[in-house]
Design a protein around this motif. Structure first.
Motif, short mmCIF file in Angstrom:
data_model
loop_
_atom_site.label_atom_id
_atom_site.label_comp_id
_atom_site.label_asym_id
_atom_site.label_seq_id
_atom_site.Cartn_x
_atom_site.Cartn_y
_atom_site.Cartn_z
N ASN A 134 0.95 -1.25 -0.01
CA ASN A 134 0.07 0.05 0.23
C ASN A 134 0.95 1.30 0.03
N ASN A 135 1.81 1.25 -0.74
CA ASN A 135 2.75 2.37 -0.71
C ASN A 135 3.33 2.84 -2.30
N GLY A 151 20.64 4.22 6.37
CA GLY A 151 20.05 5.14 5.56
C GLY A 151 18.42 5.01 5.61
N GLU A 152 17.82 5.34 4.50
CA GLU A 152 16.35 5.59 4.43
C GLU A 152 15.86 5.39 2.98
N GLY A 153 14.96 4.05 2.79
CA GLY A 153 14.46 3.98 1.44
C GLY A 153 13.28 4.85 1.06
N GLY A 195 10.21 -0.24 -4.02
CA GLY A 195 9.16 -0.72 -3.61
C GLY A 195 9.15 -0.84 -1.95
N PHE A 196 10.16 -0.19 -1.53
CA PHE A 196 10.42 -0.24 0.05
C PHE A 196 10.76 1.18 0.54
N TYR A 197 10.03 1.54 1.57
CA TYR A 197 10.17 2.89 2.37
C TYR A 197 10.73 2.51 3.46
N HIS A 250 15.92 -4.54 5.17
CA HIS A 250 16.39 -4.52 3.82
C HIS A 250 17.79 -4.25 3.61
N PHE A 251 18.46 -4.47 2.73
CA PHE A 251 19.83 -4.14 2.29
C PHE A 251 20.20 -3.49 1.16
#
Length: 487
Positions: free
Chosen positions: A253-254, A304-306, A311-313, A318-319
């Protein structure tokens, strides 16, 4: 009082005595008052000179982490928006490292790696409820053994006392043990502002008498929910009039409209600028105290920050490079100006601080950046939380991301629906392989036709995990649902 000052006073007294003999009309009381005030002035001036001299001899090592800060959102790393003028100045005058990875993708294990110098599965502080085992020596404890005073000021408790990271610090402050809501005052994301944290550190340093001191500072201004002072938000939003989004969902849902993605990143940038302002204040005060030239200042991040690149925030499990690539800028008397492209990790920062302090490096796996680069180096980053066991390894050319089947019972206890995190597999292992030189955006998974070098990296990662004596019982049970945890 130094002999030279005594000589000056004696000469002054002799001259004044001659004057007293030659000018008889001068009132003796006035002469005595003049003699007294002049002597006090000389002593005061001498004390001030000695204080400046003492500060010039004072040695500081400061490790400053900024939560959730991507290097490609700092001007020093080529970002076009003016997020970091004070960091940029440090980068121009010091050393900027271009290839730096965090050893974990969220705050608690990553910060613990910075403050212990060992990988996450080895220090076992990997979940929201885990704490540092008693037998593991911290960076602060190593430095105290060689005469350093130690102080810490953290805006995020995940990088503080709930994880037992205060161990070895003479003074340690964080929202759990010190910063009440009343004390911290106005906040923007619910945690203490960078200016507040820096003010606390400055106040301490102004009072401290230590000649050698290690200071840990953790700022959290860029962290979601994204908020910053209105003038800074306006600076980066410009004339934007659409819907402002201040947080996001990780994997589902992003699929946000472009204007909402823009607003998130604009306010995230404002948070970085807010932290940069605090860093500027810290530098200004170090100069006023006369200690700046003898200070080695490390600027980095826990992760850091997605922003939807894959598709990831946000961050956590995650890497992708946007999550585990971090900035590193070092300014100090032992570091020359320029850039350094060697492959670097959080653990190397710890090893470098130990090297600077001439403390024991026993048990550390990082490599001091004061030494020549290591040939054929690899870096491992790990996530073991909520039943997800995922790791990554890179040699700077290839990156291998490996996940073993998730612990279904643990996962289901914490996540309301498995569909909320579709990247998690419960049946078989998953592998992603990327050629970072040809594919820096990590879009082409080479796992089905894995190059020999990448195969070797995967085997190295398997061996590392196998030697970690990983046990779920070490990780504990998190106290809150995953979606409510502030990483």
């Amino acid at each position: 009082m130094p002999p030279r000052v005594l000589k000056i006073i004696v000469v002054f007294f002799d001259g004044l005595g001659f004057l007293m003999c030659g000018v008889k009309i001068m009132n003796s009381y006035v002469l005595k008052l003049l003699l007294y005030t002049t002597t006090i002035s000389i002593i005061t001036a001498t004390t001030a000179v000695n204080l400046v001299k003492a500060n010039n001899q004072r040695e500081l090592i400061i490790l400053l982490l900024i939560d959730a800060t991507r290097p490609d959102h700092l001007s020093a790393y080529g970002y076009k928006r003016p997020t970091s003028p004070n960091i940029d100045t440090l980068a121009k005058q010091g050393k900027l490292y271009t290839q730096v990875y965090a050893n974990a993708p969220w705050t608690r294990p990553s910060t613990t790696s910075f403050l212990t110098g060992i990988n996450a599965s080895r220090h076992q502080t990997e979940t929201s409820s885990s704490t540092l085992p008693k037998g593991i020596e911290t960076l602060a404890q190593r430095l105290r053994k060689v005469g350093f005073a130690t102080s810490g000021f953290s805006a995020n408790s995940n990088g503080g006392s709930p994880a037992q990271l205060q161990r070895g610090f003479d003074i340690f402050e964080d929202p759990t043990n010190t910063y009440t809501k009343k004390l911290r005052g106005k906040t923007y994301n619910g945690l203490p502002r960078g200016m507040f944290i820096v003010d606390r550190a400055i106040e301490h340093l102004q009072k401290s008498k230590a000649q050698r001191e290690f200071v840990f500072i953790f700022l959290v201004d860029p962290h979601d929910p994204y908020n910053a002072p209105p003038n800074l938000e306006k600076l980066f939003l410009g004339n934007f009039s659409g819907k402002i989004r201040r947080t996001a969902f990780w994997e589902v849902n992003n699929n946000y409209p472009e204007d909402e993605r823009f607003s998130m990143q604009a306010i995230y940038d404002a948070g970085i600028k807010f932290a940069d302002n605090a860093i500027g204040k810290l530098i200004t005060n170090l100069k006023k105290m006369g200690v700046y030239d003898n200070t080695t200042l490390f600027i980095s991040a826990d992760h850091g920050e997605g922003f939807g690149e894959h598709g990831f925030y946000l961050h956590a499990h995650h890497f992708w490079d946007e999550v585990i690539r971090i900035p590193l800028i070092i300014h100090g008397p032992r570091f020359t100006k320029g850039t350094d492209d060697r492959l670097t990790q959080s653990l190397d920062v710890t090893a470098t601080i130990v090297d600077l302090a001439q403390a024991s490096a026993k048990g550390l796996t990082g490599h001091s950046l004061l030494q020549e680069p290591v040939i054929q180096k690899t870096i491992i980053s790990e996530y073991n939380e909520f039943g997800i066991h995922r790791q990554a390894i890179t040699d700077g050319h290839y990156k291998v991301i490996w996940q073993i089947p998730a612990d279904a019972k643990w996962f289901d206890r914490e996540i309301s629906k498995r569909s909320n995190l579709p990247s998690v597999n419960f049946v078989h292992e998953t592998v992603h392989v990327f050629d970072l030189l040809k594919d820096p955006k990590e879009k082409d998974n080479l796992a089905d036709n894995m190059p020999k070098i990448a195969q070797n990296l995967l085997e190295q990662l398997r061996e590392f995990v196998g030697k970690g004596n990983f046990r779920k019982s070490q990780l504990g049970t998190p106290p809150k649902k995953l979606w409510r945890i502030l990483h």
